[in-house]
Design a protein around this motif. Structure first.
Motif, PDB file in Angstrom:
ATOM      1  N   GLN A   3      33.200  30.640  32.379  1.00 18.98           N
ATOM      2  CA  GLN A   3      33.353  32.085  32.434  1.00 18.98           C
ATOM      3  C   GLN A   3      33.234  32.563  33.868  1.00 18.98           C
ATOM      4  O   GLN A   3      32.329  32.180  34.592  1.00 18.98           O
ATOM      5  CB  GLN A   3      32.297  32.773  31.574  1.00 18.98           C
ATOM      6  N   LEU A   4      34.160  33.404  34.248  1.00 19.35           N
ATOM      7  CA  LEU A   4      34.075  34.103  35.522  1.00 19.35           C
ATOM      8  C   LEU A   4      33.695  35.544  35.220  1.00 19.35           C
ATOM      9  O   LEU A   4      34.172  36.119  34.239  1.00 19.35           O
ATOM     10  CB  LEU A   4      35.409  34.056  36.262  1.00 19.35           C
ATOM     11  N   VAL A   5      32.867  36.107  36.048  1.00 20.23           N
ATOM     12  CA  VAL A   5      32.388  37.466  35.832  1.00 20.23           C
ATOM     13  C   VAL A   5      32.678  38.309  37.055  1.00 20.23           C
ATOM     14  O   VAL A   5      32.186  38.004  38.147  1.00 20.23           O
ATOM     15  CB  VAL A   5      30.881  37.470  35.527  1.00 20.23           C
ATOM     16  N   GLY A  16      39.315  55.712  49.934  1.00 18.20           N
ATOM     17  CA  GLY A  16      37.991  55.125  49.845  1.00 18.20           C
ATOM     18  C   GLY A  16      38.022  53.612  49.761  1.00 18.20           C
ATOM     19  O   GLY A  16      39.077  52.976  49.871  1.00 18.20           O
ATOM     20  N   SER A  17      36.831  53.025  49.561  1.00 19.07           N
ATOM     21  CA  SER A  17      36.676  51.570  49.531  1.00 19.07           C
ATOM     22  C   SER A  17      35.863  51.128  48.323  1.00 19.07           C
ATOM     23  O   SER A  17      35.016  51.871  47.822  1.00 19.07           O
ATOM     24  CB  SER A  17      35.958  51.096  50.806  1.00 19.07           C
ATOM     25  N   LEU A  18      36.149  49.928  47.892  1.00 15.96           N
ATOM     26  CA  LEU A  18      35.356  49.250  46.871  1.00 15.96           C
ATOM     27  C   LEU A  18      35.288  47.770  47.236  1.00 15.96           C
ATOM     28  O   LEU A  18      36.210  47.246  47.875  1.00 15.96           O
ATOM     29  CB  LEU A  18      35.974  49.388  45.479  1.00 15.96           C
ATOM     30  N   ARG A  19      34.224  47.127  46.785  1.00 13.50           N
ATOM     31  CA  ARG A  19      34.099  45.687  46.978  1.00 13.50           C
ATOM     32  C   ARG A  19      33.895  45.039  45.621  1.00 13.50           C
ATOM     33  O   ARG A  19      32.899  45.311  44.938  1.00 13.50           O
ATOM     34  CB  ARG A  19      32.933  45.347  47.904  1.00 13.50           C
ATOM     35  N   LEU A  20      34.839  44.205  45.222  1.00 16.42           N
ATOM     36  CA  LEU A  20      34.737  43.464  43.976  1.00 16.42           C
ATOM     37  C   LEU A  20      34.120  42.104  44.253  1.00 16.42           C
ATOM     38  O   LEU A  20      34.344  41.509  45.306  1.00 16.42           O
ATOM     39  CB  LEU A  20      36.111  43.280  43.342  1.00 16.42           C
ATOM     40  N   SER A  21      33.362  41.615  43.295  1.00 16.07           N
ATOM     41  CA  SER A  21      32.750  40.310  43.418  1.00 16.07           C
ATOM     42  C   SER A  21      33.010  39.506  42.159  1.00 16.07           C
ATOM     43  O   SER A  21      33.068  40.054  41.057  1.00 16.07           O
ATOM     44  CB  SER A  21      31.248  40.442  43.665  1.00 16.07           C
ATOM     45  N   CYS A  22      33.175  38.209  42.318  1.00 14.35           N
ATOM     46  CA  CYS A  22      33.417  37.309  41.206  1.00 14.35           C
ATOM     47  C   CYS A  22      32.387  36.182  41.274  1.00 14.35           C
ATOM     48  O   CYS A  22      32.228  35.551  42.316  1.00 14.35           O
ATOM     49  CB  CYS A  22      34.826  36.738  41.300  1.00 14.35           C
ATOM     50  N   ALA A  23      31.717  35.959  40.157  1.00 13.50           N
ATOM     51  CA  ALA A  23      30.707  34.907  40.087  1.00 13.50           C
ATOM     52  C   ALA A  23      30.981  34.026  38.876  1.00 13.50           C
ATOM     53  O   ALA A  23      31.661  34.433  37.932  1.00 13.50           O
ATOM     54  CB  ALA A  23      29.314  35.509  40.007  1.00 13.50           C
ATOM     55  N   CYS A  96      39.594  38.107  38.364  1.00 18.11           N
ATOM     56  CA  CYS A  96      39.308  36.949  39.199  1.00 18.11           C
ATOM     57  C   CYS A  96      39.813  35.702  38.478  1.00 18.11           C
ATOM     58  O   CYS A  96      39.723  35.615  37.251  1.00 18.11           O
ATOM     59  CB  CYS A  96      37.799  36.873  39.424  1.00 18.11           C
ATOM     60  N   ALA A  97      40.335  34.743  39.236  1.00 13.65           N
ATOM     61  CA  ALA A  97      40.840  33.515  38.641  1.00 13.65           C
ATOM     62  C   ALA A  97      40.476  32.316  39.507  1.00 13.65           C
ATOM     63  O   ALA A  97      40.370  32.439  40.734  1.00 13.65           O
ATOM     64  CB  ALA A  97      42.353  33.595  38.469  1.00 13.65           C
ATOM     65  N   ALA A  98      40.318  31.175  38.853  1.00 16.55           N
ATOM     66  CA  ALA A  98      40.000  29.944  39.561  1.00 16.55           C
ATOM     67  C   ALA A  98      40.954  28.838  39.125  1.00 16.55           C
ATOM     68  O   ALA A  98      41.324  28.756  37.947  1.00 16.55           O
ATOM     69  CB  ALA A  98      38.555  29.512  39.273  1.00 16.55           C
ATOM     70  N   ARG A  99      41.352  28.043  40.073  1.00 10.44           N
ATOM     71  CA  ARG A  99      42.149  26.878  39.727  1.00 10.44           C
ATOM     72  C   ARG A  99      41.306  25.950  38.855  1.00 10.44           C
ATOM     73  O   ARG A  99      40.091  25.925  38.964  1.00 10.44           O
ATOM     74  CB  ARG A  99      42.574  26.128  40.987  1.00 10.44           C
ATOM     75  N   ASN A 100      41.972  25.180  38.024  1.00 12.01           N
ATOM     76  CA  ASN A 100      41.222  24.252  37.182  1.00 12.01           C
ATOM     77  C   ASN A 100      41.139  22.871  37.799  1.00 12.01           C
ATOM     78  O   ASN A 100      40.761  21.908  37.133  1.00 12.01           O
ATOM     79  CB  ASN A 100      41.829  24.176  35.782  1.00 12.01           C
ATOM     80  N   GLY A 116      43.481  28.224  35.915  1.00 14.68           N
ATOM     81  CA  GLY A 116      43.043  27.831  34.585  1.00 14.68           C
ATOM     82  C   GLY A 116      41.883  28.634  34.035  1.00 14.68           C
ATOM     83  O   GLY A 116      41.648  28.635  32.828  1.00 14.68           O
ATOM     84  N   TYR A 117      41.165  29.342  34.913  1.00 16.80           N
ATOM     85  CA  TYR A 117      39.992  30.103  34.483  1.00 16.80           C
ATOM     86  C   TYR A 117      40.142  31.550  34.924  1.00 16.80           C
ATOM     87  O   TYR A 117      40.537  31.824  36.052  1.00 16.80           O
ATOM     88  CB  TYR A 117      38.718  29.503  35.084  1.00 16.80           C
ATOM     89  N   TRP A 118      39.765  32.449  34.042  1.00 12.14           N
ATOM     90  CA  TRP A 118      39.912  33.881  34.281  1.00 12.14           C
ATOM     91  C   TRP A 118      38.654  34.632  33.873  1.00 12.14           C
ATOM     92  O   TRP A 118      37.957  34.235  32.927  1.00 12.14           O
ATOM     93  CB  TRP A 118      41.097  34.440  33.488  1.00 12.14           C
ATOM     94  N   GLY A 119      38.410  35.731  34.568  1.00 11.69           N
ATOM     95  CA  GLY A 119      37.349  36.632  34.167  1.00 11.69           C
ATOM     96  C   GLY A 119      37.854  37.662  33.173  1.00 11.69           C
ATOM     97  O   GLY A 119      39.036  37.671  32.817  1.00 11.69           O
ATOM     98  N   GLN A 120      36.955  38.538  32.757  1.00 14.09           N
ATOM     99  CA  GLN A 120      37.304  39.545  31.755  1.00 14.09           C
ATOM    100  C   GLN A 120      37.907  40.792  32.385  1.00 14.09           C
ATOM    101  O   GLN A 120      38.445  41.648  31.684  1.00 14.09           O
ATOM    102  CB  GLN A 120      36.058  39.930  30.941  1.00 14.09           C
TER     103      GLN A 120
END
Length: 128
Positions: A3-5, A16-23, A96-100, A116-120
């Protein structure tokens, strides 16, 4: 189940600005190529930014180049997306996505089917 969050979305005014984070709680994605995608209502998912496994190479969609910056901290197992100069057309759910596959080189990937992996997802809304 991997799981990616994502976190950091919200409502912001244009300019404006925003900062997204993926864990990835409980799993390391250090040296896995990562990416950010977004999907606006009624539109297909589109590529936003990508970063190589070693963090040394990045790639951006033309629509965000010069405004967004992707970065990673492999020690903290996080990937961030700093978004400046936001526009109403940036409104979307950001994923957010990650290679598998592990790859510590400089390759970056811009197609959704390369991950291969995705967040919600996290909602970003930019008001005019």
């Amino acid at each position: 189940q991997v799981q990616l969050v994502e976190s950091g979305g919200g409502l912001v005014q244009a300019g404006g600005s925003l900062r997204l984070s993926c864990a990835a709680p409980g799993r390391t994605f250090s040296n896995y190529p990562m990416g950010w995608f977004r999907q606006a209502p009624g539109k297909e998912r589109e590529f936003v930014a990508a970063i190589s496994g070693n963090g040394g190479n990045t790639y951006y969609a033309d629509s965000v180049k010069g405004r967004f910056t992707i970065s990673r901290d492999n020690a903290k197992n996080t990937v961030d997306l700093q978004m400046n100069g936001l526009k109403p057309e940036d409104t979307a759910v950001y994923y957010c996505a990650a290679r598998n596959t592990y790859y510590s080189g400089i390759n970056v990937y811009s197609r959704g089917d390369q991950y291969g992996y995705w967040g919600q997802g996290t909602q970003v809304t930019v008001s005019s």
